[in-house]
Scaffold this motif. Structure first.
Motif, short mmCIF file in Angstrom:
data_model
loop_
_atom_site.label_atom_id
_atom_site.label_comp_id
_atom_site.label_asym_id
_atom_site.label_seq_id
_atom_site.Cartn_x
_atom_site.Cartn_y
_atom_site.Cartn_z
N VAL A 75 0.16 -10.00 7.37
CA VAL A 75 1.50 -9.55 6.97
C VAL A 75 2.48 -9.79 8.11
N LEU A 76 2.08 -9.43 9.32
CA LEU A 76 2.94 -9.65 10.49
C LEU A 76 3.25 -11.13 10.67
N GLU A 77 2.24 -11.97 10.55
CA GLU A 77 2.45 -13.41 10.75
C GLU A 77 3.40 -13.98 9.71
N LYS A 78 3.25 -13.53 8.46
CA LYS A 78 4.13 -14.03 7.41
C LYS A 78 5.56 -13.54 7.62
N ALA A 79 5.71 -12.29 8.04
CA ALA A 79 7.05 -11.76 8.32
C ALA A 79 7.71 -12.54 9.45
N ARG A 80 6.93 -12.89 10.47
CA ARG A 80 7.47 -13.68 11.57
C ARG A 80 7.89 -15.06 11.08
N GLU A 81 7.11 -15.63 10.19
CA GLU A 81 7.44 -16.95 9.63
C GLU A 81 8.76 -16.90 8.87
N ILE A 82 8.97 -15.83 8.11
CA ILE A 82 10.22 -15.68 7.35
C ILE A 82 11.38 -15.45 8.30
N GLY A 83 11.17 -14.59 9.30
CA GLY A 83 12.19 -14.30 10.31
C GLY A 83 13.15 -13.20 9.91
N GLY A 84 13.66 -12.50 10.91
CA GLY A 84 14.68 -11.49 10.68
C GLY A 84 14.17 -10.20 10.07
N ILE A 85 12.86 -9.93 10.17
CA ILE A 85 12.28 -8.72 9.60
C ILE A 85 11.64 -7.91 10.72
N ARG A 86 12.05 -6.67 10.87
CA ARG A 86 11.42 -5.78 11.85
C ARG A 86 10.05 -5.36 11.30
N THR A 87 9.07 -5.20 12.19
CA THR A 87 7.73 -4.81 11.73
C THR A 87 7.12 -3.77 12.65
N ILE A 88 6.37 -2.85 12.04
CA ILE A 88 5.59 -1.85 12.76
C ILE A 88 4.15 -1.93 12.26
N MET A 89 3.20 -1.98 13.17
CA MET A 89 1.79 -1.92 12.80
C MET A 89 1.29 -0.50 13.02
N GLN A 90 0.56 0.03 12.03
CA GLN A 90 -0.11 1.31 12.22
C GLN A 90 -1.60 1.10 11.97
N SER A 91 -2.41 1.74 12.79
CA SER A 91 -3.85 1.52 12.68
C SER A 91 -4.61 2.59 13.44
N SER A 92 -5.82 2.87 12.99
CA SER A 92 -6.72 3.75 13.73
C SER A 92 -7.55 2.95 14.72
N ASP A 93 -7.40 1.63 14.70
CA ASP A 93 -8.12 0.75 15.62
C ASP A 93 -7.24 0.39 16.82
N SER A 94 -7.87 -0.06 17.89
CA SER A 94 -7.13 -0.45 19.10
C SER A 94 -6.68 -1.90 18.99
N VAL A 95 -5.64 -2.12 18.22
CA VAL A 95 -5.18 -3.50 17.96
C VAL A 95 -3.72 -3.70 18.37
N GLU A 96 -3.21 -2.83 19.24
CA GLU A 96 -1.79 -2.91 19.59
C GLU A 96 -1.42 -4.26 20.19
N ASP A 97 -2.22 -4.74 21.15
CA ASP A 97 -1.88 -6.02 21.79
C ASP A 97 -1.91 -7.16 20.79
N ASP A 98 -2.90 -7.19 19.91
CA ASP A 98 -2.97 -8.24 18.89
C ASP A 98 -1.75 -8.18 17.98
N ALA A 99 -1.39 -6.96 17.59
CA ALA A 99 -0.23 -6.79 16.70
C ALA A 99 1.05 -7.27 17.37
N LYS A 100 1.23 -6.92 18.65
CA LYS A 100 2.44 -7.34 19.36
C LYS A 100 2.48 -8.85 19.50
#
Length: 260
Positions: A75-100
């Motif tokens: 979802v993050l990658e597709k939003a970046r492809e579209i452009g101009g969309i703010r995104t927040i990742m939420q997760s119980s896993d330690s994936v902050e660096d990957d998400a950023k």
């Protein structure tokens, strides 16, 4: 806002109860919501927005694991492809660096420490400019410096990823690359900022800043390694962020003189 005078927030979350609670927590006048329980549905909807701004969200909050064929990272990658969309990742896993690294402007751990924490993060993210997906990496062992420089770069539309050592940044370059790297010379590791610059792939700009006494010698060494700019530390953070934006926006421009 892309949707008249109303903010549009997409929530991508497989837990129906949680997604409804999030909508209640975040509800405000002139704010609409669309809820997806599967990541692939959000990705498909984003695909449909490639040639239009109608229905484009101001913000997407996505869980990483929605127990579906696609992940929140997609979802993050597709939003970046579209452009101009703010995104927040939420997760119980330690994936902050990957998400950023895939464009998330913010990350929040599940379960939330409080409902207020989620609401505040959303307001802070919506207050920032919609990302152009210029990406900057900061390499510095001082947490305060990383935070201040991150704020300055985000105000100029950069998505920022932070590293506390040259070694970690060099390892990350094997898997992904930013538009620009701003690195300190000495991060208390065997590798230095010069090594980061040498490891930087073609097409990625780099800025070195340093507090060494022999500034001109290190500047020449950094420029020979490929640095586009060298600043003396401590420097003007706003000036460094502005130069980073200039280098990314005008990649063909010749480097300016060394800055003291």
């Amino acid at each position: 806002m892309e949707n008249g005078n109303k903010e549009l927030i997409w929530i991508v979350e497989d837990e129906a109860g949680l997604s409804k609670m999030m909508e209640i927590i975040l509800s405000k006048e002139k704010r609409n919501f669309v809820i997806f329980h599967k990541s692939e549905d959000a990705v498909a909807k984003l695909d449909a927005l490639k040639n239009t701004t109608e229905g484009k969200p101001d913000l997407i909050i996505t869980d990483n694991n929605t127990k579906s064929e696609k992940s929140g990272m997609e979802v993050l990658e597709k939003a970046r492809e579209i452009g101009g969309i703010r995104t927040i990742m939420q997760s119980s896993d330690s994936v902050e660096d990957d998400a950023k690294s895939k464009g998330a402007m913010a990350f929040i751990s599940k379960p939330y420490t409080s409902n207020v924490a989620l609401a505040n993060l959303v307001e802070k993210t919506l207050a920032k400019p919609a990302p152009s997906y210029k990406t900057a990496w900061i390499v510095d062992d001082e947490a305060d410096i990383r935070m201040i420089l991150t704020d300055a770069l985000e105000l100029r539309g950069f998505t920022v990823r932070k590293f506390n050592s040259a070694t970690a940044a060099i390892e990350a370059l094997a898997e992904s690359k930013p538009d620009i790297i701003i690195t300190d010379l000495d991060t208390k590791t065997k590798e230095t900022g010069i090594d980061v610059i040498k490891a930087t792939p073609m097409g990625v700009k780099s800025i070195l800043w340093t507090a060494v006494s022999d500034f001109h010698r290190i500047s020449r060494e950094a420029k020979n390694a490929g640095a586009a700019e060298v600043f003396e530390k401590p420097g003007n953070i706003g000036k460094i962020a502005a130069r980073a934006e200039e280098l990314v926006s005008n990649p063909e421009r010749e480097p300016a003189a060394m800055e003291r």
